[in-house]
Scaffold this motif. Structure first.
Motif, PDB file in Angstrom:
ATOM      1  N   GLU A  92       0.804  -1.214   0.000  1.00 17.84           N
ATOM      2  CA  GLU A  92       0.000   0.000   0.000  1.00 17.84           C
ATOM      3  C   GLU A  92       0.839   1.266   0.000  1.00 17.84           C
ATOM      4  O   GLU A  92       0.470   2.269  -0.611  1.00 17.84           O
ATOM      5  N   ILE A  95       1.757   2.105  -3.553  1.00 23.84           N
ATOM      6  CA  ILE A  95       0.588   2.569  -4.299  1.00 23.84           C
ATOM      7  C   ILE A  95       0.177   3.963  -3.847  1.00 23.84           C
ATOM      8  O   ILE A  95      -0.149   4.835  -4.675  1.00 23.84           O
ATOM      9  N   ASN A  96       0.216   4.214  -2.555  1.00 27.47           N
ATOM     10  CA  ASN A  96      -0.179   5.530  -2.040  1.00 27.47           C
ATOM     11  C   ASN A  96       0.810   6.624  -2.424  1.00 27.47           C
ATOM     12  O   ASN A  96       0.417   7.760  -2.697  1.00 27.47           O
ATOM     13  N   LEU A  99       0.224   7.504  -6.104  1.00 26.42           N
ATOM     14  CA  LEU A  99      -1.228   7.473  -6.278  1.00 26.42           C
ATOM     15  C   LEU A  99      -1.632   7.981  -7.663  1.00 26.42           C
ATOM     16  O   LEU A  99      -1.205   9.056  -8.097  1.00 26.42           O
ATOM     17  N   ASN A 138      -4.822  -0.565  -7.182  1.00 27.06           N
ATOM     18  CA  ASN A 138      -5.097  -0.423  -5.745  1.00 27.06           C
ATOM     19  C   ASN A 138      -5.208  -1.778  -5.052  1.00 27.06           C
ATOM     20  O   ASN A 138      -5.612  -1.853  -3.902  1.00 27.06           O
ATOM     21  N   ASN A 144     -12.056  -0.506  -7.885  1.00 26.39           N
ATOM     22  CA  ASN A 144     -10.982   0.223  -8.539  1.00 26.39           C
ATOM     23  C   ASN A 144     -11.545   1.276  -9.475  1.00 26.39           C
ATOM     24  O   ASN A 144     -12.725   1.256  -9.827  1.00 26.39           O
TER      25      ASN A 144
END
Length: 203
Positions: A92, A95-96, A99, A138, A144
């Protein structure tokens, strides 16, 4: 100045090659693979594209691997990261941090057939249509933001191999177009922000 595009791949690079051939004049493209066995690396060499290998077997843990990958990609500062048969789950925090800068391709019309073999599932289930979906990554296929989809009709004579070939060919055309569209859209949005800032200064 050219924008930077990273392609993450673990496999054959079925989308990497068309991405390079269609977009190399517009973007700086780099391949990153998590295994030395990826055929995509051979394609990168043949196409004279820069590449980097972070073989996960060289690391003590998946966490260490992901941390090293994250640091490298941060330093590369890509405008977009496209996943092509990448067989590991991005944590995560990656991905964050990136973003809406990581996109994936899935071989079905999401939210249908979210499992690992969606082409086989669609054929066995007997649906008349399947397709290709490109979306922002995500790690949740059922939740998604879809960027683009294209329908593929399943004919009575379609075998698994025939259907895979049809879907891959659609993906090879669609993925480069979507990558280009997403990067151009981001560039337009950034230009608007700059224009707004300049306008505020003038006022």
């Amino acid at each position: 100045m050219k924008k930077n595009l990273i392609v993450l791949s673990s496999g054959d690079g079925i989308y990497f090659e068309p991405i390079v051939k269609k977009l190399r004049n517009r973007y700086n493209i780099k391949l990153i693979s998590n295994t030395r066995k990826a055929i995509a690396l051979q394609k990168a060499i043949a196409l004279e594209v820069d590449y980097e290998i972070f073989d996960y077997t060289d690391f003590k843990s998946i966490e260490e691997f992901n941390n090293r990958l994250f640091k490298y990609m941060k330093n590369e500062n890509p405008d977009l990261i496209a996943l092509d048969e990448y067989n590991m789950v991005l944590p995560e925090y990656i991905i964050n941090y990136f973003l809406k800068k990581i996109i994936k391709i899935h071989h079905s019309l999401l939210p249908s057939f979210v499992d690992k073999d969606p082409i086989k599932e669609a054929l066995e289930y007997g649906v008349k249509y399947t397709g290709v979906t490109i979306y922002y990554a995500n790690n949740e296929l059922k939740n998604n933001e879809i960027i683009a989809q294209q329908i593929v009709k399943i004919e009575k004579e379609d075998t698994l191999l025939l259907l895979k070939d049809k879907i891959h060919k659609i993906g090879q055309k669609l993925y480069p177009k979507v990558i280009d569209k997403v990067i151009r859209r981001m560039e337009e949005e950034n230009n608007k922000k700059v224009e707004n800032v300049n306008y505020d200064v003038i006022k």
